[in-house]
Scaffold this active site. Structure first.
Site, PDB file in Angstrom:
ATOM      1  CG  HIS A 107     -43.200 111.435  -2.917  1.00  0.00           C
ATOM      2  ND1 HIS A 107     -44.538 111.704  -3.046  1.00  0.00           N
ATOM      3  CD2 HIS A 107     -42.562 112.619  -3.105  1.00  0.00           C
ATOM      4  CE1 HIS A 107     -44.701 112.986  -3.303  1.00  0.00           C
ATOM      5  NE2 HIS A 107     -43.522 113.566  -3.355  1.00  0.00           N
ATOM      6  CD  GLU A 157     -46.667 108.771  -1.312  1.00  0.00           C
ATOM      7  OE1 GLU A 157     -45.744 109.609  -1.164  1.00  0.00           O
ATOM      8  OE2 GLU A 157     -47.321 108.663  -2.360  1.00  0.00           O
ATOM      9  CD  GLU A 200     -42.103 107.809  -5.634  1.00  0.00           C
ATOM     10  OE1 GLU A 200     -42.568 107.242  -4.623  1.00  0.00           O
ATOM     11  OE2 GLU A 200     -42.741 108.616  -6.314  1.00  0.00           O
ATOM     12  CG  HIS A 234     -48.927 112.033  -1.870  1.00  0.00           C
ATOM     13  ND1 HIS A 234     -48.181 111.621  -2.945  1.00  0.00           N
ATOM     14  CD2 HIS A 234     -49.668 113.071  -2.316  1.00  0.00           C
ATOM     15  CE1 HIS A 234     -48.466 112.367  -3.992  1.00  0.00           C
ATOM     16  NE2 HIS A 234     -49.367 113.254  -3.636  1.00  0.00           N
TER      17      HIS A 234
END
Length: 1157
Positions: A915, A821, A1000, A818
């Site tokens: 991420h 990010e 994350e 992504h």
């Protein structure tokens, strides 16, 4: 407790005692048997059949005592036993008499209001029983009697919970009757006035009634009433009335026609003025929030000032016609509503429903999505298996080895890119056509000639002050005009004369000399960054618009600030202040400029000399349009992801021409996420060119008065169900005429990755570290997607050492699927640098594992500044089940590599996809577990016999001890249906990788440990990448060999600084924002306790009056009197209606249910 008459009946027993005691007193007409019915059923049956006043009053008193003493459970129990129907029957029987007995009717209406408020079907029941219109008729005949009117109004309010009942009352002029009961400011009968307004608001739950109110001009009347009552706000008693009037206005403005009428009648201006008064009086503060919410809701919906919702960047996809996507297409729920692997959901039930409960799907490994015959092509990505390590005997210099490896990598890249043709811009095609040789159309020649267009302008600006030095890279807006002119002249010259090519070569040489002098004079020593190398890498990067300008921070480099940056506290009521400023735009044009000062699609736009200047046409940049709203305020509109009309969140742009020490407000007005860490202490980041040239090349957190809330903008082309949010922040720049860059988070470009890999390749010792960069595949735009192999070189070329190397387990790490990010890339940078370092833990890891790293799975998205998607307009992390080899090549070939590793018996021991998370704090892992998923979902599957290796928790537990930013309690291991096509789940399910994770990293900071209250910077993110590597020691088979004495110092798990405990997982998610992000919520509904309180106060205040009247004049006179209870403005009207009442027959409702006039 009701107390009607001189002798009050009081019951202090329980329902069980009531059953026994009441049976001895029951009347012969009772049909319920005490042996088969509960006490409350006996009471209800008796109430419906009671024939005398005393018995009825006693029953009502007992019921009220019972229901008042307990909780709502008693009322719900009574409802379940037919309590609502019994009360409605008693009301109809008593109210239909020629001369209703209000001694019974009043307590009956009061009790019905209390019970009915808890019965969700009370409106339907009342309509069926004929009680709705009967109550309206009773109200008509008692408008002059405040206490009776209040009782009827409360019951009408309760009945209006049903749409059909509310429509029935409205169609029979109930709105007219009730509206006339609302007077201007008075100190009398406040409870009845409030009851009238609340009943009026309750009736506005239907569109039909709202239309009636609008057509009859009642909206204007309500506004004037609010203004009148608010003007008496110094009186405390007026505040509840104002609240009720605001509730009415909220109900009216739920419909479009209501909002339009509210605005046309000056509602926003009125509320804006009254709230300013409220802010000055502490007693009126409670009126501010509902007023602000009402203003926000009624600000006219304004389309974004764009010609199209479609992204400014469109890319023709191979194999399909380049059509603009449907503007009314529904957004993808999975990618629209949440970050990639966010586990939180708006509703717990929805989250549980999303969990996979099919045991076969959780355990069964699907067949490969491609033939096995295609897998051998990935053997080239395992060079450690075929390399002969001849250099171990030659002891060649690192530089020579690096050059050779780089050359082979370039050759491989050229071959691969020929398989994946890239799209060139019109300018690029023109250059290729103008070249003297067909070879000029190759990727290399295209990228090498591109930067020449801005060289002449840069040479002219060499002697300027520090600001102009940034113009060498065309970062200064003032120089970009000259750059564009020079570029246009160069293009014209190419068509007519080749002489300009010679001049450009000379200018290019001079340009390089200027860069050298600039770096020598001001350059900072930034580890693992070389500006010249970055420029060379950027020259080969291919973008949709054909970027030829470098952003200064990416070229110059970044050093973390020396100090940690705390999360700033949220300023009290800051959102309210911003909403007031937004409302001022609508109310007045004074000081409003509304001039477009930057448009990505209009390069000829001239910017006013006194405004800020914006630019975003560089790698990773995202800003589509800037509008100067006021002298120091700008609306910013972000560009949608390429080939889409959505996913606007990431921003990165240049701003200049500022005045120092002046607060500038920036409003990013088309954000799409429903909440953001910007509401919880997060700040955007800023890079100052002047600060960098003075030796402080830092991206720093900046901004004050930050908040994130829903706005009144809509899509330019009317895309359905589109809701936009505003991120607003204020920045005060330190220097005049500086050039600054603002970004959502620390940018990390594709060119930075390529340059970084080249630097690492130069730094590693080839005799110790096997470092090889290869091309996984070409992207849609023709950019190579790098894959890196890192492991330790064998001690010798002996068979035993080579065998040990080729049998090392693999660890596969990926990132940046992504583009928005960017923190994932900084974590990956930390991982890469650690694995290439001389740290003893890194050396041990290299000796134990072979690392396969794909640092950037979505290069094209990163390059073109998208937030979530690739150029194919798809979220690549939803393509893992069956990736398309043409449209999703990086995912297809990454999965192919994993299939190949599995086919040769080298299934990765660990897979982790890096991420970033925009709505949670800390760093955490998501994994996969069959048992935990079944437990959480409440599945009926018996998990006792299921065997599952708990090793998936090893790395998270280790990280919780090692990494201060890591939160073990934020981790989860649930397999959701909506995530079934993500990397984490597919690699776990199809490849059989037990330790398959998504890591994350927060965009904000931490709320635990030694970093609590601090925002994470690039230093902490890179440290997290290194600490993840440390945690991999926990999964090695031979721990004793790795945990030697020299390593203990580096990974001491009991170190007091690193030893911390994560808090409970339920505390990780943010609490509701202190100010309402949405504005669609209604004014707070009237609670049952509030209604009970109003009813009880009406009863208590009436007791003495009733008894006094009875003693002086008797029951009949008491019913016809009550002059002291008349509404002042209804004296004449009440007399007329009293005459009409005398002319009525005993039945006031016709057979068809209509009010008889």
């Amino acid at each position: 407790m009701f107390g009607y008459g001189r002798k009050n009946f009081t019951w202090n027993g329980t329902l069980r005692e009531l059953e026994g005691s009441w049976s001895s007193r029951r009347r012969p007409s009772m049909t319920a048997s005490p042996s088969s019915s509960s006490g409350i059923e006996v009471l209800l049956s008796t109430l419906q059949n009671a024939g005398d006043v005393e018995s009825t009053l006693n029953i009502l008193n007992v019921l009220d005592e019972l229901l008042s003493a307990g909780t709502d459970r008693r009322i719900h129990y009574m409802i379940s036993k037919g309590g609502s129907e019994a009360l409605l029957t008693a009301l109809v029987n008593t109210g239909r008499s020629f001369s209703p007995n209000y001694t019974i009717l009043l307590p009956l209406l009061h009790l019905l209001a209390k019970v009915g408020h808890r019965d969700r079907r009370i409106g339907v029941k009342a309509e069926d029983a004929g009680a709705a219109l009967l109550t309206l008729n009773l109200l008509r005949h008692n408008v002059k009697h405040a206490r009776r009117a209040a009782a009827c109004l409360w019951v009408i309010q309760v009945f209006s919970s049903s749409v059909s009942t509310a429509n029935l009352i409205g169609a029979n002029h109930g709105l007219d009757v009730i509206y006339r009961l609302i007077p201007h400011y008075t100190t009398q009968h406040l409870h009845a006035i409030k009851a009238a307004i609340d009943a009026f608001a309750a009736l506005l739950c239907t569109k039909a009634n709202v239309s009636l109110v609008v057509s009859k001009g009642y909206v204007s009347g309500l506004l004037r009433l609010y203004e009148n009552w608010h003007g008496k706000g110094s009186q405390h008693a007026a505040v509840p009335i104002c609240h009720s009037l605001l509730r009415c206005l909220h109900k009216v403005t739920h419909s479009t026609v209501g909002r339009q009428e509210f605005v046309s009648q000056g509602g926003i201006r009125l509320l804006y003025g009254t709230t300013q008064t409220c802010l000055l009086s502490k007693g009126l503060e409670s009126l501010v929030e509902p007023s602000v919410q009402l203003m926000r809701k009624c600000l006219p919906i304004t389309p974004l000032p764009l010609t199209s919702d479609q992204s400014a960047y469109n890319f023709p996809l191979p194999g399909r016609s380049h059509a603009v996507p449907d503007m009314d297409a529904e957004p993808d729920e999975n990618s629209e509503e949440s970050d990639d692997e966010e586990a939180e959901e708006n509703k717990e039930a929805d989250f549980d429903d999303d969990l996979e409960t099919d045991l076969n799907k959780l355990r069964l490994r699907p067949d490969p999505d491609r033939p096995k015959e295609l897998l051998p092509q990935y053997s080239r990505l395992c060079p450690e298996l075929s390399h002969d390590f001849q250099e171990l005997g030659l002891r060649s210099e690192p530089e020579e080895s690096s050059t050779g490896s780089s050359s082979s990598s370039s050759d491989e890249e050229a071959v691969l890119l020929n398989r994946f043709p890239f799209h060139t811009s019109r300018r690029d095609r023109g250059r290729s056509a103008a070249g003297s040789d067909s070879s000029t159309s190759s990727p290399g020649s295209h990228s090498e000639t591109e930067p020449k267009g801005h060289t002449p302008a840069a040479a002219q600006l060499e002697a300027r002050d520090f600001h102009s030095h940034s113009s060498i890279l065309s970062t200064s807006p003032s120089s970009r005009t000259k750059v564009r002119e020079a570029r246009d002249e160069a293009h014209l010259g190419q068509r007519g004369d080749n002489q300009d090519d010679v001049e450009e070569d000379a200018d290019e040489s001079q340009h390089r000399t200027m860069i050298d002098r600039l770096l020598e004079r001001h350059g900072a020593c930034i580890p693992h960054h070389e500006p010249k190398l970055y420029r060379a890498a950027a020259a080969k990067t291919k973008s949709i618009p054909g970027f030829s300008i470098l952003a200064f921070p990416d070229f110059w480099g970044h050093l973390p600030p020396p100090e940690h940056e705390p999360m700033p506290p949220r300023k009290s009521n800051i959102q309210r202040q911003k909403v007031f400023e937004d409302a001022q735009r609508f109310l007045t044009t004074d000081g409003i400029i509304n001039q477009v000062v930057f448009d990505l699609e209009d390069s000829s736009l001239q910017c006013p000399s006194d405004s800020l200047r914006f630019f975003s046409k560089f790698e990773c940049g995202n800003l589509r349009k800037a509008v100067q709203v006021r002298r120091y305020e700008y609306d910013l509109i972000l560009n949608a992801d390429a080939n889409t009309n959505q996913h606007t969140q990431w921003f990165y742009f240049e701003v200049s021409n500022m005045v120092a020490d002046v607060p500038y407000r920036f409003n990013v007005i088309n954000c799409e996420k429903s909440n953001s860490q910007f509401n919880y202490g997060m700040q955007p980041v800023l890079y100052s060119v002047r600060e960098a040239l003075e030796g402080r090349p830092h991206w720093v957190r900046t901004g004050t008065e930050i908040c994130y809330y829903r706005n009144h903008f809509c899509a330019a082309r009317g895309r359905r169900r589109t809701t936009f949010y505003t991120l607003t922040f204020t920045i005060t720049f330190k220097h005049n005429e500086d050039v600054c860059y603002l970004a959502y988070h620390y940018p990390y470009t594709y060119s930075a990755l390529k340059a970084h890999l080249k630097v690492l390749q130069k730094l590693v010792d080839p005799a110790k570290v096997f470092f090889q960069q290869q091309v996984l595949c070409g992207t849609l735009a023709g950019n190579p997607c790098p894959v890196v192999t890192i492991t330790a070189c064998p001690a010798s070329r002996a068979w035993r050492d080579i065998h040990q190397l080729r049998n090392r387990p693999c660890i596969v790490l990926t990132g940046r699927v992504h583009p928005g990010e960017s923190n994932a890339s900084w974590v990956m940078k930390g991982t890469l640098e650690f694995l290439c370092s001389s740290d003893p833990v890194a050396q041990s890891l290299r000796e134990a594992f072979v690392f396969k790293l794909i640092p950037m799975l979505n290069p094209d998205g990163v390059i073109n500044g998208t937030n979530r998607c690739d150029l194919n307009s798809e979220d690549l992390n939803r393509q893992w089940c069956k990736p398309d080899p043409v449209l999703s090549p990086t995912i297809y070939h990454t999965k192919g590599l994993l299939y190949y590793l599995k086919s040769i018996g080298r299934t990765p021991l660990v897979f982790c996809d890096y991420h970033g998370h925009s709505r949670k704090k800390n760093v955490f892992l998501y994994g996969c577990s069959v048992k935990e998923t079944l437990w959480q979902s409440g599945s009926a599957v018996n998990t006792v016999g299921l065997k599952e290796d708990p090793g998936y928790r090893t790395i998270p537990k280790t990280l919780d001890r090692l990494a201060p930013a890591f939160s073990f309690n934020s981790c989860n291991y649930l397999v959701e249906k909506s995530r079934s096509a993500t990397a984490r789940v597919v690699v776990w399910r199809e490849m059989g990788v037990l330790r398959s994770y998504t890591m994350e990293s927060t965009h904000n900071g931490c709320d635990q440990g030694i970093y609590k209250g601090l925002q994470t910077g690039t230093r902490e993110l890179q440290d997290m990448g290194a600490e993840f590597c440390h945690s991999l020691l926990s999964v090695t088979k031979d721990l004793k060999a790795l945990y030697s004495q020299r390593l203990i110092r580096h990974i001491d798990l009991d170190h007091n600084v690193l030893d911390h405990k994560s808090h409970n997982c339920f505390e990780d998610d943010e609490p509701p924002c202190v100010e309402e992000i949405e504005y669609s919520t209604d004014c707070p509904a009237l609670k049952g306790a509030d209604l009970d309180s109003d009813v009880n106060s009406n009863t208590a205040s009436a007791d003495e009056e009733e008894e006094g009247d009875e003693g002086r004049r008797g029951e009949k006179h008491r019913q016809s009197s009550g002059n002291g209870l008349l509404f002042p403005h209804l004296m004449r009207q009440a007399s007329d209606e009293m005459l009409g009442e005398k002319r009525n027959t005993c039945t006031s409702v016709s057979v068809n249910g209509q009010i008889l006039s």
